[in-house]
Design a protein around this motif. Structure first.
Motif, PDB file in Angstrom:
ATOM      1  N   GLY A 209      44.215  37.297  22.175  1.00  9.81           N
ATOM      2  CA  GLY A 209      45.402  37.388  22.999  1.00  9.81           C
ATOM      3  C   GLY A 209      45.305  38.431  24.095  1.00  9.81           C
ATOM      4  N   GLY A 210      44.291  39.258  24.019  1.00 14.09           N
ATOM      5  CA  GLY A 210      44.119  40.316  25.002  1.00 14.09           C
ATOM      6  C   GLY A 210      43.410  39.855  26.253  1.00 14.09           C
ATOM      7  N   SER A 211      43.122  40.820  27.133  1.00 13.62           N
ATOM      8  CA  SER A 211      42.510  40.520  28.425  1.00 13.62           C
ATOM      9  C   SER A 211      41.327  41.442  28.686  1.00 13.62           C
ATOM     10  N   LEU A 212      40.399  40.940  29.468  1.00 14.08           N
ATOM     11  CA  LEU A 212      39.290  41.732  29.986  1.00 14.08           C
ATOM     12  C   LEU A 212      39.006  41.256  31.404  1.00 14.08           C
ATOM     13  N   ARG A 213      38.443  42.157  32.203  1.00 11.56           N
ATOM     14  CA  ARG A 213      38.026  41.786  33.550  1.00 11.56           C
ATOM     15  C   ARG A 213      36.560  42.138  33.712  1.00 11.56           C
ATOM     16  N   LEU A 214      35.750  41.137  33.935  1.00 11.07           N
ATOM     17  CA  LEU A 214      34.333  41.344  34.159  1.00 11.07           C
ATOM     18  C   LEU A 214      34.057  41.464  35.654  1.00 11.07           C
ATOM     19  N   SER A 215      33.084  42.285  35.990  1.00 11.00           N
ATOM     20  CA  SER A 215      32.644  42.436  37.373  1.00 11.00           C
ATOM     21  C   SER A 215      31.141  42.209  37.435  1.00 11.00           C
ATOM     22  N   CYS A 216      30.681  41.691  38.560  1.00 11.85           N
ATOM     23  CA  CYS A 216      29.257  41.511  38.786  1.00 11.85           C
ATOM     24  C   CYS A 216      28.956  41.898  40.223  1.00 11.85           C
TER      25      CYS A 216
ATOM     26  N   THR B 128      40.210  33.442  35.476  1.00 10.92           N
ATOM     27  CA  THR B 128      40.265  33.312  36.930  1.00 10.92           C
ATOM     28  C   THR B 128      39.046  33.981  37.543  1.00 10.92           C
ATOM     29  N   ILE B 129      38.311  33.236  38.355  1.00 10.24           N
ATOM     30  CA  ILE B 129      37.167  33.796  39.056  1.00 10.24           C
ATOM     31  C   ILE B 129      37.588  34.146  40.477  1.00 10.24           C
ATOM     32  N   SER B 130      37.095  35.274  40.961  1.00  6.74           N
ATOM     33  CA  SER B 130      37.371  35.674  42.334  1.00  6.74           C
ATOM     34  C   SER B 130      36.148  36.400  42.879  1.00  6.74           C
ATOM     35  N   ARG B 131      36.122  36.517  44.193  1.00  5.17           N
ATOM     36  CA  ARG B 131      34.938  37.099  44.819  1.00  5.17           C
ATOM     37  C   ARG B 131      35.345  37.972  45.986  1.00  5.17           C
ATOM     38  N   ASP B 132      34.726  39.125  46.096  1.00  2.27           N
ATOM     39  CA  ASP B 132      34.894  40.011  47.238  1.00  2.27           C
ATOM     40  C   ASP B 132      33.581  39.961  48.017  1.00  2.27           C
TER      41      ASP B 132
ATOM     42  N   ASN C  32      30.005  41.969  47.890  1.00  2.00           N
ATOM     43  CA  ASN C  32      29.041  41.141  47.150  1.00  2.00           C
ATOM     44  C   ASN C  32      29.302  41.208  45.653  1.00  2.00           C
ATOM     45  N   THR C  33      30.554  41.109  45.300  1.00  2.79           N
ATOM     46  CA  THR C  33      30.964  41.236  43.906  1.00  2.79           C
ATOM     47  C   THR C  33      31.808  40.039  43.501  1.00  2.79           C
ATOM     48  N   VAL C  34      31.566  39.555  42.287  1.00  2.02           N
ATOM     49  CA  VAL C  34      32.378  38.488  41.737  1.00  2.02           C
ATOM     50  C   VAL C  34      33.035  38.989  40.456  1.00  2.02           C
ATOM     51  N   TYR C  35      34.256  38.552  40.236  1.00  2.00           N
ATOM     52  CA  TYR C  35      35.041  39.012  39.090  1.00  2.00           C
ATOM     53  C   TYR C  35      35.413  37.826  38.203  1.00  2.00           C
ATOM     54  N   LEU C  36      35.656  38.118  36.938  1.00  2.00           N
ATOM     55  CA  LEU C  36      36.190  37.115  36.028  1.00  2.00           C
ATOM     56  C   LEU C  36      37.318  37.769  35.243  1.00  2.00           C
ATOM     57  N   GLN C  37      38.539  37.397  35.579  1.00  2.00           N
ATOM     58  CA  GLN C  37      39.708  37.868  34.836  1.00  2.00           C
ATOM     59  C   GLN C  37      39.907  36.931  33.659  1.00  2.00           C
ATOM     60  N   MET C  38      39.880  37.484  32.465  1.00  2.00           N
ATOM     61  CA  MET C  38      39.983  36.689  31.252  1.00  2.00           C
ATOM     62  C   MET C  38      41.244  37.091  30.505  1.00  2.00           C
ATOM     63  N   ASP C  39      42.179  36.190  30.399  1.00  2.00           N
ATOM     64  CA  ASP C  39      43.444  36.429  29.705  1.00  2.00           C
ATOM     65  C   ASP C  39      43.547  35.512  28.487  1.00  2.00           C
TER      66      ASP C  39
ATOM     67  N   GLN D 236      28.318  41.888  26.828  1.00  2.00           N
ATOM     68  CA  GLN D 236      28.871  41.330  25.590  1.00  2.00           C
ATOM     69  C   GLN D 236      30.391  41.371  25.616  1.00  2.00           C
ATOM     70  N   VAL D 237      30.993  40.252  25.256  1.00  2.00           N
ATOM     71  CA  VAL D 237      32.436  40.156  25.058  1.00  2.00           C
ATOM     72  C   VAL D 237      32.667  39.721  23.618  1.00  2.00           C
ATOM     73  N   THR D 238      33.423  40.513  22.884  1.00  2.00           N
ATOM     74  CA  THR D 238      33.729  40.198  21.502  1.00  2.00           C
ATOM     75  C   THR D 238      35.240  40.164  21.323  1.00  2.00           C
ATOM     76  N   VAL D 239      35.745  39.052  20.816  1.00  2.00           N
ATOM     77  CA  VAL D 239      37.175  38.881  20.607  1.00  2.00           C
ATOM     78  C   VAL D 239      37.426  38.785  19.110  1.00  2.00           C
ATOM     79  N   SER D 240      38.183  39.734  18.591  1.00  2.00           N
ATOM     80  CA  SER D 240      38.470  39.753  17.161  1.00  2.00           C
ATOM     81  C   SER D 240      39.768  39.010  16.865  1.00  2.00           C
ATOM     82  N   SER D 241      39.819  38.414  15.693  1.00  2.00           N
ATOM     83  CA  SER D 241      41.014  37.627  15.319  1.00  2.00           C
ATOM     84  C   SER D 241      42.034  38.482  14.595  1.00  2.00           C
TER      85      SER D 241
END
Length: 115
Positions: A15-22, A68-72, A76-83, A110-115
């Motif tokens: 149920g939580g969120s993370l934002r990945l950057s590349c 949601t994927i977005s790009r700046d 030269n960066t791409v993001y992934l907002q994960m909700d 690594q992304v780990t989602v606990s139940s």
């Protein structure tokens, strides 16, 4: 040479969120698109989301409406907002960049989602 570095992974409850950057660096030119893939233990790497140089986006059915994927382009960066993360989202997430017929990959985060 192109270098990609992902960041933002970690452990989160369902149920939580993370934002990945590349962030991409090096010989950055004529980028066709950037995207995110993931690989869970014992499974093949799969597409999560992509964005083209023209701004089009595409998502795996399993993440539509939650990620949601977005790009700046200036950075030269791409993001992934994960909700609304689910335990089945647990995986190593990889960034990629398509450039003149070649695909470059980051080392993954690594992304780990606990139940």
């Amino acid at each position: 040479q192109v270098q990609l570095v992902e960041s933002g992974g970690g452990l989160v409850q369902a149920g939580g969120s993370l934002r990945l950057s590349c962030a991409a660096s090096g010989s950055i030119f004529s980028i066709n698109g950037m995207g995110w893939y993931r690989q869970a233990p014992g499974k093949q790497r799969e597409l999560v989301a992509t964005t083209t140089s023209g701004g089009s986006t595409a998502y795996a059915d399993s993440v539509k409406g939650r990620f949601t994927i977005s790009r700046d382009s200036a950075k030269n960066t791409v993001y992934l907002q994960m909700d609304s993360l689910k335990p089945e989202d647990t995986a190593v997430y990889y960034c990629n960049l398509a450039q003149l017929g070649r695909v470059h990959w980051g080392p993954g985060t690594q992304v780990t989602v606990s139940s």
